[in-house]
Design a protein around this motif. Sequence first.
Motif, PDB file in Angstrom:
ATOM      1  N   ILE A  15     -27.526  13.897   7.353  1.00 28.14           N
ATOM      2  CA  ILE A  15     -26.248  13.951   8.069  1.00 28.14           C
ATOM      3  C   ILE A  15     -25.924  15.405   8.378  1.00 28.14           C
ATOM      4  N   THR A  16     -25.715  15.726   9.645  1.00 27.45           N
ATOM      5  CA  THR A  16     -25.308  17.075  10.017  1.00 27.45           C
ATOM      6  C   THR A  16     -23.784  17.147  10.107  1.00 27.45           C
ATOM      7  N   GLY A  17     -23.261  18.352   9.984  1.00 23.91           N
ATOM      8  CA  GLY A  17     -21.808  18.509   9.973  1.00 23.91           C
ATOM      9  C   GLY A  17     -21.199  17.771   8.800  1.00 23.91           C
ATOM     10  N   ALA A  18     -21.898  17.795   7.648  1.00 23.38           N
ATOM     11  CA  ALA A  18     -21.531  16.938   6.514  1.00 23.38           C
ATOM     12  C   ALA A  18     -20.488  17.551   5.591  1.00 23.38           C
ATOM     13  N   SER A  19     -20.018  18.752   5.887  1.00 23.71           N
ATOM     14  CA  SER A  19     -19.107  19.418   4.950  1.00 23.71           C
ATOM     15  C   SER A  19     -17.678  18.896   5.016  1.00 23.71           C
ATOM     16  N   SER A  20     -17.339  18.132   6.058  1.00 22.71           N
ATOM     17  CA  SER A  20     -15.966  17.627   6.187  1.00 22.71           C
ATOM     18  C   SER A  20     -15.940  16.515   7.229  1.00 22.71           C
ATOM     19  N   GLY A  21     -14.764  15.905   7.393  1.00 16.10           N
ATOM     20  CA  GLY A  21     -14.520  14.971   8.487  1.00 16.10           C
ATOM     21  C   GLY A  21     -15.474  13.798   8.538  1.00 16.10           C
ATOM     22  N   LEU A  22     -15.938  13.475   9.738  1.00 15.10           N
ATOM     23  CA  LEU A  22     -16.810  12.316   9.928  1.00 15.10           C
ATOM     24  C   LEU A  22     -18.108  12.450   9.148  1.00 15.10           C
ATOM     25  N   LEU A  92     -30.801   9.173  10.541  1.00 13.19           N
ATOM     26  CA  LEU A  92     -30.313  10.478  10.989  1.00 13.19           C
ATOM     27  C   LEU A  92     -28.957  10.293  11.648  1.00 13.19           C
ATOM     28  N   VAL A  93     -27.972  11.050  11.182  1.00 14.36           N
ATOM     29  CA  VAL A  93     -26.642  11.044  11.792  1.00 14.36           C
ATOM     30  C   VAL A  93     -26.392  12.438  12.359  1.00 14.36           C
ATOM     31  N   ASN A  94     -26.473  12.555  13.671  1.00 18.65           N
ATOM     32  CA  ASN A  94     -26.193  13.827  14.345  1.00 18.65           C
ATOM     33  C   ASN A  94     -24.694  13.897  14.619  1.00 18.65           C
ATOM     34  N   ASN A  95     -23.979  14.507  13.682  1.00 15.80           N
ATOM     35  CA  ASN A  95     -22.523  14.568  13.769  1.00 15.80           C
ATOM     36  C   ASN A  95     -22.009  15.956  14.126  1.00 15.80           C
ATOM     37  N   ALA A  96     -22.776  16.995  13.837  1.00 11.21           N
ATOM     38  CA  ALA A  96     -22.302  18.363  14.052  1.00 11.21           C
ATOM     39  C   ALA A  96     -21.964  18.610  15.518  1.00 11.21           C
ATOM     40  N   GLY A  97     -20.841  19.271  15.746  1.00 13.21           N
ATOM     41  CA  GLY A  97     -20.439  19.613  17.105  1.00 13.21           C
ATOM     42  C   GLY A  97     -19.067  20.262  17.102  1.00 13.21           C
ATOM     43  N   PHE A  98     -18.717  20.935  18.182  1.00 13.34           N
ATOM     44  CA  PHE A  98     -17.377  21.511  18.292  1.00 13.34           C
ATOM     45  C   PHE A  98     -17.001  21.625  19.758  1.00 13.34           C
ATOM     46  N   GLY A  99     -15.717  21.900  20.002  1.00 10.15           N
ATOM     47  CA  GLY A  99     -15.222  22.015  21.365  1.00 10.15           C
ATOM     48  C   GLY A  99     -14.480  23.320  21.599  1.00 10.15           C
ATOM     49  N   ASN A 119     -24.030  20.999  20.441  1.00  9.15           N
ATOM     50  CA  ASN A 119     -23.716  19.642  20.880  1.00  9.15           C
ATOM     51  C   ASN A 119     -24.886  18.942  21.574  1.00  9.15           C
ATOM     52  N   ILE A 120     -25.730  19.731  22.230  1.00  8.69           N
ATOM     53  CA  ILE A 120     -26.843  19.155  22.983  1.00  8.69           C
ATOM     54  C   ILE A 120     -28.197  19.586  22.416  1.00  8.69           C
ATOM     55  N   GLY A 121     -28.430  20.886  22.385  1.00  7.69           N
ATOM     56  CA  GLY A 121     -29.748  21.392  22.009  1.00  7.69           C
ATOM     57  C   GLY A 121     -30.195  20.948  20.626  1.00  7.69           C
ATOM     58  N   ALA A 122     -29.341  21.161  19.635  1.00  8.90           N
ATOM     59  CA  ALA A 122     -29.707  20.785  18.267  1.00  8.90           C
ATOM     60  C   ALA A 122     -29.832  19.281  18.127  1.00  8.90           C
ATOM     61  N   LEU A 123     -28.944  18.540  18.779  1.00  8.01           N
ATOM     62  CA  LEU A 123     -28.989  17.080  18.691  1.00  8.01           C
ATOM     63  C   LEU A 123     -30.299  16.530  19.261  1.00  8.01           C
ATOM     64  N   VAL A 124     -30.713  17.031  20.403  1.00  5.68           N
ATOM     65  CA  VAL A 124     -31.963  16.565  21.003  1.00  5.68           C
ATOM     66  C   VAL A 124     -33.149  16.986  20.140  1.00  5.68           C
ATOM     67  N   SER A 143     -34.326  -0.210   6.363  1.00  2.00           N
ATOM     68  CA  SER A 143     -33.054  -0.103   7.078  1.00  2.00           C
ATOM     69  C   SER A 143     -32.958   1.309   7.639  1.00  2.00           C
ATOM     70  N   THR A 144     -32.976   1.430   8.937  1.00  2.00           N
ATOM     71  CA  THR A 144     -33.045   2.740   9.576  1.00  2.00           C
ATOM     72  C   THR A 144     -32.065   2.817  10.738  1.00  2.00           C
ATOM     73  N   ALA A 145     -31.602   4.025  11.023  1.00  2.00           N
ATOM     74  CA  ALA A 145     -30.673   4.202  12.142  1.00  2.00           C
ATOM     75  C   ALA A 145     -30.714   5.637  12.640  1.00  2.00           C
ATOM     76  N   LEU A 146     -30.425   5.800  13.907  1.00  2.00           N
ATOM     77  CA  LEU A 146     -30.163   7.102  14.515  1.00  2.00           C
ATOM     78  C   LEU A 146     -28.791   7.002  15.152  1.00  2.00           C
ATOM     79  N   VAL A 147     -27.836   7.746  14.611  1.00  2.00           N
ATOM     80  CA  VAL A 147     -26.462   7.742  15.122  1.00  2.00           C
ATOM     81  C   VAL A 147     -26.165   9.116  15.698  1.00  2.00           C
ATOM     82  N   ASN A 148     -25.835   9.160  16.975  1.00  2.32           N
ATOM     83  CA  ASN A 148     -25.411  10.395  17.623  1.00  2.32           C
ATOM     84  C   ASN A 148     -23.927  10.286  17.947  1.00  2.32           C
ATOM     85  N   VAL A 149     -23.152  11.245  17.463  1.00  3.49           N
ATOM     86  CA  VAL A 149     -21.709  11.202  17.674  1.00  3.49           C
ATOM     87  C   VAL A 149     -21.378  11.782  19.041  1.00  3.49           C
TER      88      VAL A 149
END
Length: 270
Positions: A15-22, A92-99, A119-124, A143-149
């Motif tokens: 899980i990326t961006g795992a330090s807080s939030g989603l 894999l949960v690609n959650n990291a991102g910012f605006g 938001n794009i480069g690292a996720l891809v 049981s497997t999944a790829l979740v992109n936020v």
Amino acid sequence: MVTMTMTYRGTRALITGASSGLGAEFARRLAGRGADLVLVARRADRLEALAAELKTAHGVTVTVLPADLTAPDAAESLHGRLAERGIAVQTLVNNAGFGVHGPVLEAEPGALAAEIQLNIGALVALSRAFLPELVSAARGGASTALVNVASTAAYQPTPMMAVYGASKAFVLSFTEALAWETRESRLKVLALSPGATRTEFFDVVGTEAAAVGSYQTSEQVVETALRALDRRRTPASVISGRANAVTAGFAGVMPRSATLAVSGRLLARD
């Protein structure tokens, strides 16, 4: 609609961006379903605290890997570090991102570049790096999944957050295409689109003018994702919150010029 509660026992989720939030909520919920974890974010102290919590609460193994995913080679480095330790990932949960909020004309170019890279480069790059082992595990019956936020911002142009909305539109399109490409495997590929959510996102943005609609909690958003993953036929994308889904639906049928005008007025609020 056929649903089941997927167990992730015996698998490992990154899980990326795992330090807080989603990201932290995904970690808690997947650990609750038995998954061992790899937690990735920049703030090592937050990750270590979360790891200790989850080990105690669920008895799972948690690997902490502090990393700055805005670095161009971060995804390959992360994958290599895990391979060296003999650690395979099944979810894999690609959650990291910012605006960045404000007119592009006034934005710091470096901030926009970092936003695109994360938001794009690292996720891809992360999706590509881990996809072979995700597909292999899925074909083996795990049981497997790829979740992109993604975001509800993906469904219309977003003046004052032009790069953010465009990046999330990319995530939505990329993930839906990836779901089709991997449809013959048992891998569940999902683009998750939250609306305004009570996380640290708006602290980073610097204003709540970027929030449109009613707030949801991290728990509600992650529950939406898990319910979608529990379905026998997981959709390629899901919007969290009925009101958000209705709004996104209207954006899809309204004239593009009208959608642009409405979103511009909403996002330009002080």
